[in-house]
Design a protein around this motif. Structure first.
Motif, short mmCIF file in Angstrom:
data_model
loop_
_atom_site.label_atom_id
_atom_site.label_comp_id
_atom_site.label_asym_id
_atom_site.label_seq_id
_atom_site.Cartn_x
_atom_site.Cartn_y
_atom_site.Cartn_z
N ARG A 126 0.48 -13.07 -5.83
CA ARG A 126 1.14 -13.65 -4.83
C ARG A 126 0.76 -13.17 -3.30
O ARG A 126 0.41 -12.50 -3.27
N VAL A 127 0.52 -13.91 -2.09
CA VAL A 127 0.67 -14.23 -0.79
C VAL A 127 1.76 -14.00 0.03
O VAL A 127 2.23 -15.41 -0.36
N VAL A 128 1.98 -13.43 1.02
CA VAL A 128 3.03 -13.75 2.03
C VAL A 128 2.03 -13.79 3.30
O VAL A 128 0.60 -12.98 3.30
N VAL A 129 1.68 -14.74 4.69
CA VAL A 129 1.12 -14.85 5.33
C VAL A 129 2.05 -14.46 6.38
O VAL A 129 3.21 -15.15 6.63
N PHE A 130 1.97 -13.58 7.92
CA PHE A 130 2.46 -13.15 8.18
C PHE A 130 1.92 -13.39 9.92
O PHE A 130 0.59 -13.60 9.99
N SER A 131 2.86 -14.20 11.03
CA SER A 131 2.26 -14.76 11.80
C SER A 131 3.58 -15.02 12.98
O SER A 131 4.17 -15.29 12.97
N HIS A 132 3.05 -14.34 14.35
CA HIS A 132 3.72 -14.57 15.11
C HIS A 132 3.51 -16.38 16.29
O HIS A 132 4.57 -16.31 17.32
N PHE A 133 2.34 -16.24 16.14
CA PHE A 133 1.85 -17.81 16.40
C PHE A 133 2.38 -18.95 15.98
O PHE A 133 1.59 -18.89 14.45
N LYS A 134 3.03 -19.81 16.35
CA LYS A 134 3.85 -20.77 15.39
C LYS A 134 2.75 -21.28 15.43
O LYS A 134 2.76 -21.92 13.86
N THR A 135 1.79 -22.05 15.83
CA THR A 135 1.00 -23.19 15.18
C THR A 135 -0.26 -22.65 14.51
O THR A 135 -0.07 -24.12 13.63
N ALA A 136 -0.59 -21.61 14.44
CA ALA A 136 -1.12 -20.90 13.25
C ALA A 136 -0.73 -20.89 12.26
O ALA A 136 -1.21 -21.34 10.47
N LEU A 137 0.33 -20.20 11.74
CA LEU A 137 1.17 -20.92 10.80
C LEU A 137 1.74 -21.35 10.08
O LEU A 137 1.91 -22.35 8.91
N ALA A 138 1.86 -22.65 11.01
CA ALA A 138 2.42 -24.37 10.73
C ALA A 138 0.98 -25.00 10.17
O ALA A 138 0.80 -25.51 9.16
N GLU A 139 0.19 -24.71 10.62
CA GLU A 139 -1.93 -24.95 10.46
C GLU A 139 -1.49 -24.65 9.07
O GLU A 139 -2.22 -24.83 7.83
N MET A 140 -1.62 -22.80 8.26
CA MET A 140 -1.87 -22.65 7.31
C MET A 140 -0.85 -23.05 5.80
O MET A 140 -0.74 -22.77 5.20
N GLU A 141 0.44 -22.99 6.83
CA GLU A 141 1.24 -23.54 5.52
C GLU A 141 0.89 -25.03 5.06
O GLU A 141 1.07 -25.52 4.36
N ARG A 142 0.75 -25.85 6.33
CA ARG A 142 0.33 -27.47 5.91
C ARG A 142 -0.94 -27.30 4.62
O ARG A 142 -0.90 -27.64 3.72
N ARG A 143 -2.27 -26.11 5.12
CA ARG A 143 -3.36 -26.32 4.16
C ARG A 143 -2.41 -25.35 3.13
O ARG A 143 -2.90 -26.03 1.67
N LEU A 144 -1.74 -24.17 2.46
CA LEU A 144 -1.10 -24.13 1.80
C LEU A 144 -0.61 -24.93 0.81
O LEU A 144 -1.00 -25.04 -0.40
N ARG A 145 -0.19 -26.17 1.16
CA ARG A 145 0.75 -27.57 0.94
C ARG A 145 -0.02 -27.57 0.02
O ARG A 145 0.51 -28.19 -1.36
N GLN A 146 -1.10 -28.26 0.47
CA GLN A 146 -1.94 -29.14 0.16
C GLN A 146 -2.63 -28.29 -1.00
O GLN A 146 -3.40 -28.88 -2.24
#
Length: 183
Positions: A126-146
């Protein structure tokens, strides 16, 4: 953390008898290629040049240096979403006029983080991704959802609409994250 009346109770790994394996830190060396990431390479070059020129100006403030340095860090991680504001020549402060918004859609770091997450998932981690950069987190979430749609995994965003972290793993959402700590 759960609020019960006027008292707070908190679950911990110890109180729930959860035994986690030792943390494994992996250093990944990336070779940043102008050929593979031309738009990101050019943006970082421009920001470095702007920083170098600006620091030679005697009127350049520490606050402006921090802003430029933060923008450079963001360009290194996920450049999309960087907003370039007009600057008042008298005060050297940003105005409300937007000169440009960066949308280049490429990042060597994001591509490699995605690869590392896929590798972890294939090994049933299992993986948890932390970021204070909102746009980076949103992009990673988009990729992870794919990835999750293709593989049948669960992706959860934790920390409100801006997100604090994205969690991916397992076929069910049977774990949660509290205050950024998996428990």
């Amino acid at each position: 953390v759960a609020k019960l009346g006027m008292k707070f109770t908190r679950r911990t790994r110890e109180s729930e008898n959860i035994d986690l394996p030792p943390q494994e830190i992996k250093q990944v060396d990336l070779e940043f290629s102008e050929e593979l990431y031309p738009k990101q390479f050019e943006l970082i070059r421009k920001l470095r040049d702007e920083y170098t020129l600006s620091t030679k100006d005697s009127e350049f403030t520490n606050l402006q240096a921090i802003a430029l340095y933060t923008r450079l860090r963001q360009a290194t991680v996920w450049p999309d979403g960087i907003t370039i504001w007009a600057v008042d020549p008298d005060t050297l402060k940003p105005t409300k006029e937007v000169l440009d918004t960066v949308t280049i859609g490429e990042s060597i770091i994001m591509d490699n983080v995605e690869y590392l997450i896929q590798s972890a998932m294939e090994n049933e981690h299992r993986v948890v991704v932390f970021s204070h950069f909102k746009t980076a987190l949103a992009e990673m979430e988009r990729r992870l959802r794919q990835i999750a749609m293709e593989k049948g995994y669960v992706v959860q965003t934790i920390g409100g609409p801006e997100g604090l972290c994205a969690f991916i793993g397992g076929k069910t959402g049977d774990e949660y994250v509290s205050e950024g700590t998996p428990i």
